[in-house]
Motif scaffolding. Structure first.
Motif: not given
Length: 202
Positions: A110-111, A123-127, A150-160
């Motif tokens: 899911m996204a 982000n595209l995430v497997k759960v 897949f991590i979106s460039p706009s996600s806060e996760s992209a920083r780490s």
């Protein structure tokens, strides 16, 4: 691969095994009493163990899928595709009194946006989700594992973690999330049924 030490949950009332790279989130921020949350910040993978009052209107068959879809709608997920679901199995060694416990599992892709971020940061995430139904103490245990694909460039996760496709766990000497999830489920033990309060005293 990495070691899987025993980890204590809910003050030691429950234990299971998973790698030490998953850090206890309660050391950083407040976590609700009915949850234990662990995260690997380097990979943005997370594990959540949650205790809920049993939902009697949800049948055992497909209960994990029901909880997965409930979780998806709660998180405003899009494109929720259930990719796998199991039959109902008795949870060996987890019955209470003469009442057996049962378990089902399901997986979906899911996204999802982090926290309060909008759709552009999804982000595209497997759960992966297991529903352990402790019928003797009227409790639904949810074990949920999140694996970003897949991590979106706009996600806060992209920083780490960095944007784009995530590096496969095995490529960096880590155990893949499906295997971590299976191990958490397989080694899940209840050490103190008093955790479940009045229901355990009946």
């Amino acid at each position: 691969m990495e070691p899987f030490p025993q980890r204590q949950l809910f003050g030691g009332a429950i234990s299971t095994t998973f790698p030490l790279r998953f850090e206890d989130v309660s050391n950083i921020r407040e976590v609700p009493d009915h949850q234990e949350v662990f995260v690997d910040p380097a990979r943005d993978e997370s594990l959540i163990i949650e205790l809920l009052e049993m939902k009697h209107d949800v049948p055992d068959n497909g209960s994990a899928t029901w909880f997965l879809q409930d979780l998806a709608s709660e998180q405003g997920a899009e494109g929720n595709i259930v990719t796998d679901q199991s039959a109902v199995f008795e949870a060996q060694g987890l019955g209470y009194g003469n009442t057996p416990s049962v378990i089902t599992t399901a997986a979906a892709q899911m996204a999802i946006s982090k926290g309060r971020q909008g759709r552009e940061a999804q982000n595209l995430v497997k759960v992966y989700l297991a529903n352990l139904r402790l019928k003797g103490v009227q409790t639904d245990v949810l074990i949920t594992a999140y694996e970003p694909v897949f991590i979106s460039p706009s996600s806060e996760s992209a920083r780490s973690v960095g944007a784009g496709l995530t590096v496969p766990a095995a490529d960096s000497g880590r155990t893949p999330m499906p295997d971590v999830f299976k191990q958490v489920v397989a080694t899940f033990r209840i050490n103190d049924w008093n955790l479940f309060g009045a229901a355990a005293a009946v």
